[in-house]
Design an enzyme around this catalytic site. Structure first.
Site, PDB file in Angstrom:
ATOM      1  N   ALA A  67     -17.215 -13.645  -6.186  1.00 20.19           N
ATOM      2  CA  ALA A  67     -18.328 -14.563  -6.403  1.00 20.19           C
ATOM      3  C   ALA A  67     -18.664 -15.204  -5.063  1.00 20.19           C
ATOM      4  O   ALA A  67     -17.805 -15.308  -4.180  1.00 20.19           O
ATOM      5  CB  ALA A  67     -17.928 -15.620  -7.412  1.00 20.19           C
ATOM      6  N   GLY A 113     -14.565 -11.884  -8.350  1.00 24.75           N
ATOM      7  CA  GLY A 113     -15.609 -11.370  -9.249  1.00 24.75           C
ATOM      8  C   GLY A 113     -15.878  -9.886  -9.055  1.00 24.75           C
ATOM      9  O   GLY A 113     -16.338  -9.209  -9.979  1.00 24.75           O
ATOM     10  N   GLU A 116     -13.280  -8.250 -11.056  1.00 25.44           N
ATOM     11  CA  GLU A 116     -13.630  -8.472 -12.471  1.00 25.44           C
ATOM     12  C   GLU A 116     -14.816  -7.590 -12.899  1.00 25.44           C
ATOM     13  O   GLU A 116     -14.861  -7.111 -14.035  1.00 25.44           O
ATOM     14  CB  GLU A 116     -13.941  -9.956 -12.684  1.00 25.44           C
ATOM     15  CG  GLU A 116     -12.685 -10.810 -12.521  1.00 25.44           C
ATOM     16  CD  GLU A 116     -12.980 -12.288 -12.414  1.00 25.44           C
ATOM     17  OE1 GLU A 116     -13.697 -12.685 -11.459  1.00 25.44           O
ATOM     18  OE2 GLU A 116     -12.527 -13.052 -13.272  1.00 25.44           O
ATOM     19  N   GLU A 136      -8.499 -16.007  -6.429  1.00 27.38           N
ATOM     20  CA  GLU A 136      -9.084 -17.315  -6.753  1.00 27.38           C
ATOM     21  C   GLU A 136      -8.109 -18.478  -6.592  1.00 27.38           C
ATOM     22  O   GLU A 136      -8.513 -19.576  -6.201  1.00 27.38           O
ATOM     23  CB  GLU A 136      -9.649 -17.317  -8.183  1.00 27.38           C
ATOM     24  CG  GLU A 136     -10.946 -16.543  -8.337  1.00 27.38           C
ATOM     25  CD  GLU A 136     -10.744 -15.070  -8.654  1.00 27.38           C
ATOM     26  OE1 GLU A 136      -9.617 -14.558  -8.477  1.00 27.38           O
ATOM     27  OE2 GLU A 136     -11.711 -14.431  -9.085  1.00 27.38           O
TER      28      GLU A 136
HETATM   29  N1  COA Z   1     -18.526 -15.410  -0.863  1.00 24.41           N
HETATM   30  C1  COA Z   1     -19.398 -15.669   0.119  1.00 24.41           C
HETATM   31  N2  COA Z   1     -19.364 -15.061   1.310  1.00 24.41           N
HETATM   32  C2  COA Z   1     -18.414 -14.137   1.514  1.00 24.41           C
HETATM   33  C3  COA Z   1     -17.490 -13.804   0.533  1.00 24.41           C
HETATM   34  C4  COA Z   1     -17.568 -14.478  -0.710  1.00 24.41           C
HETATM   35  N3  COA Z   1     -16.737 -14.203  -1.725  1.00 24.41           N
HETATM   36  N4  COA Z   1     -16.659 -12.861   1.030  1.00 24.41           N
HETATM   37  C5  COA Z   1     -17.072 -12.607   2.261  1.00 24.41           C
HETATM   38  N5  COA Z   1     -18.131 -13.380   2.580  1.00 24.41           N
HETATM   39  C6  COA Z   1     -18.888 -13.420   3.829  1.00 24.41           C
HETATM   40  C7  COA Z   1     -18.147 -14.156   4.929  1.00 24.41           C
HETATM   41  O1  COA Z   1     -18.328 -15.565   4.787  1.00 24.41           O
HETATM   42  C8  COA Z   1     -18.809 -13.592   6.135  1.00 24.41           C
HETATM   43  O2  COA Z   1     -20.078 -14.172   6.304  1.00 24.41           O
HETATM   44  P1  COA Z   1     -20.569 -14.697   7.778  1.00 24.41           P
HETATM   45  O3  COA Z   1     -20.583 -13.446   8.616  1.00 24.41           O
HETATM   46  O4  COA Z   1     -21.934 -15.236   7.517  1.00 24.41           O
HETATM   47  O5  COA Z   1     -19.548 -15.678   8.230  1.00 24.41           O
HETATM   48  C9  COA Z   1     -19.041 -12.142   5.759  1.00 24.41           C
HETATM   49  O6  COA Z   1     -19.029 -12.102   4.330  1.00 24.41           O
HETATM   50  C10 COA Z   1     -17.975 -11.194   6.262  1.00 24.41           C
HETATM   51  O7  COA Z   1     -16.724 -11.669   5.814  1.00 24.41           O
HETATM   52  P2  COA Z   1     -15.484 -11.959   6.806  1.00 24.41           P
HETATM   53  O8  COA Z   1     -14.594 -12.959   6.132  1.00 24.41           O
HETATM   54  O9  COA Z   1     -15.975 -12.319   8.166  1.00 24.41           O
HETATM   55  O10 COA Z   1     -14.794 -10.522   6.862  1.00 24.41           O
HETATM   56  P3  COA Z   1     -13.263 -10.203   7.111  1.00 24.41           P
HETATM   57  O11 COA Z   1     -13.174  -8.735   7.308  1.00 24.41           O
HETATM   58  O12 COA Z   1     -12.696 -11.069   8.183  1.00 24.41           O
HETATM   59  O13 COA Z   1     -12.500 -10.583   5.739  1.00 24.41           O
HETATM   60  C11 COA Z   1     -12.239 -10.656   3.364  1.00 24.41           C
HETATM   61  C12 COA Z   1     -12.799  -9.884   4.570  1.00 24.41           C
HETATM   62  C13 COA Z   1     -12.713  -9.943   2.112  1.00 24.41           C
HETATM   63  C14 COA Z   1     -10.698 -10.653   3.418  1.00 24.41           C
HETATM   64  C15 COA Z   1     -12.750 -12.125   3.391  1.00 24.41           C
HETATM   65  O14 COA Z   1     -14.151 -12.099   3.557  1.00 24.41           O
HETATM   66  C16 COA Z   1     -12.441 -12.910   2.159  1.00 24.41           C
HETATM   67  O15 COA Z   1     -11.294 -13.338   1.955  1.00 24.41           O
HETATM   68  N6  COA Z   1     -13.473 -13.155   1.303  1.00 24.41           N
HETATM   69  C17 COA Z   1     -13.355 -13.986   0.126  1.00 24.41           C
HETATM   70  C18 COA Z   1     -12.599 -13.264  -0.966  1.00 24.41           C
HETATM   71  C19 COA Z   1     -12.441 -14.183  -2.160  1.00 24.41           C
HETATM   72  O16 COA Z   1     -11.765 -15.195  -2.118  1.00 24.41           O
HETATM   73  N7  COA Z   1     -13.076 -13.826  -3.290  1.00 24.41           N
HETATM   74  C20 COA Z   1     -13.020 -14.588  -4.526  1.00 24.41           C
HETATM   75  C21 COA Z   1     -14.148 -15.544  -4.575  1.00 24.41           C
HETATM   76  S1  COA Z   1     -14.099 -16.582  -6.049  1.00 24.41           S
END
Ligand code: COA
Length: 262
Positions: A67, A113, A116, A136
């Protein structure tokens, strides 16, 4: 004419629809607009008699990284997360109950999400790049789009709780080992593999597919006796279709069946 899609791409070939979530700069994170578009797209594909099965995948290096955390943070300030959960869960459940096979081609991160959403699909093929997780609790949240319910039903409570309580990701091999993914495929073979499964299902009776999906997904939450009664009800329902008569006649006459969805 309906509004164009901002975040979804659609390809329809050989009665197989491939939907690609296309918000790669945010790793295809699900904001309300993306979820609304998924609802509209799947509703349209479900009603389209030319579409037999659907593949869902993501553009770039993620399937869906969850999400949209920025949107969740804003909604939480207004204490609106129960509504957020109800909205997303409603859309995912409609996808699960569409009555056509929906195959997740998990090309990369399937987190929160995104995991999910993959769980709401009927089966999951994982690229070697896939990573599944419900992170989460790392955010002080819990899964809110069905993860606390569909994951334990699929992989068992112990494995589901390990993923939910640690928030750690599992790779494609581990996902297959626990039954979360059906199989691992090389990244450049992922869509072909999904297409091959979709084509195989698409040759079968469409009403039979719909009844089988309902019997399996709706029966999963019922006590065994009630679930078996549900199966009998659907077995009876397909027994009244012209497709059933066609399928059995075709077998006995040693020819290919010509199903009409009636
Ligand atoms: N919501 C909003 N933005 C997200 C996102 C999410 N769930 N997951 C990734 N992004 C965005 C990042 O903020 C970033 O945006 P920016 O370039 O404008 O800063 C972009 O996507 C790339 O992500 P980044 O974190 O830089 O890539 P990474 O390779 O370093 O890490 C992940 C990848 C997937 C490990 C990391 O993005 C992450 O942990 N995301 C969240 C996962 C999460 O907690 N999901 C459950 C949400 S309820």
């Amino acid at each position: 004419m309906s509004a164009p899609y901002e975040f979804l791409l659609l390809d329809c070939t050989d009665r197989i629809a491939t939907v690609t979530i296309n918000r790669p700069d945010k790793l295809n994170a699900l904001n309300a607009r993306v979820i609304g578009e998924l609802d509209r797209m799947f509703t349209a594909l479900g009603a389209d008699p030319e579409v037999a099965a659907i593949i869902l995948t993501g553009a770039g290096r993620a399937f869906v990284a969850g999400a949209d955390i920025a949107e969740i943070a804003t909604a939480a300030q207004g204490s609106g997360l129960e509504e957020v959960s109800a909205f997303g869960t409603g859309v995912f459940t409609r996808i699960e109950r569409l009555g056509k096979p929906v195959i997740a081609a998990v090309n990369g991160f399937a987190l929160g999400g995104g995991c999910e959403l993959a769980l709401a699909c009927h089966l999951r093929l994982a690229s070697t790049h896939a990573k599944f997780g419900l992170p989460e609790t790392k955010l002080g949240l819990i899964p809110g789009y069905g993860g606390t319910q569909r994951l334990p039903r699929l992989v068992g409570q112990g494995r589901a709780l390990e993923m939910i309580l640690t928030g750690e990701m599992v790779d494609a091999d581990a996902a297959v080992a626990m039954g979360l993914a059906n199989r691992v495929v090389a990244p450049d073979a992922l869509l072909d593999a999904a297409r091959s499964v979709a084509l195989s299902a698409s040759k079968n009776g469409p009403l039979a597919l719909a009844h089988a999906i309902t019997a399996v997904t709706a029966g999963a939450g019922l006590p065994l006796d009630a679930a078996l009664a549900l199966e009998a009800k659907h077995f009876g329902a397909v027994g009244r279709t012209a497709d059933m008569r066609e399928g059995t006649s075709a077998f006995l006459e040693k020819r290919a069946a010509n199903f009409r969805g009636a």
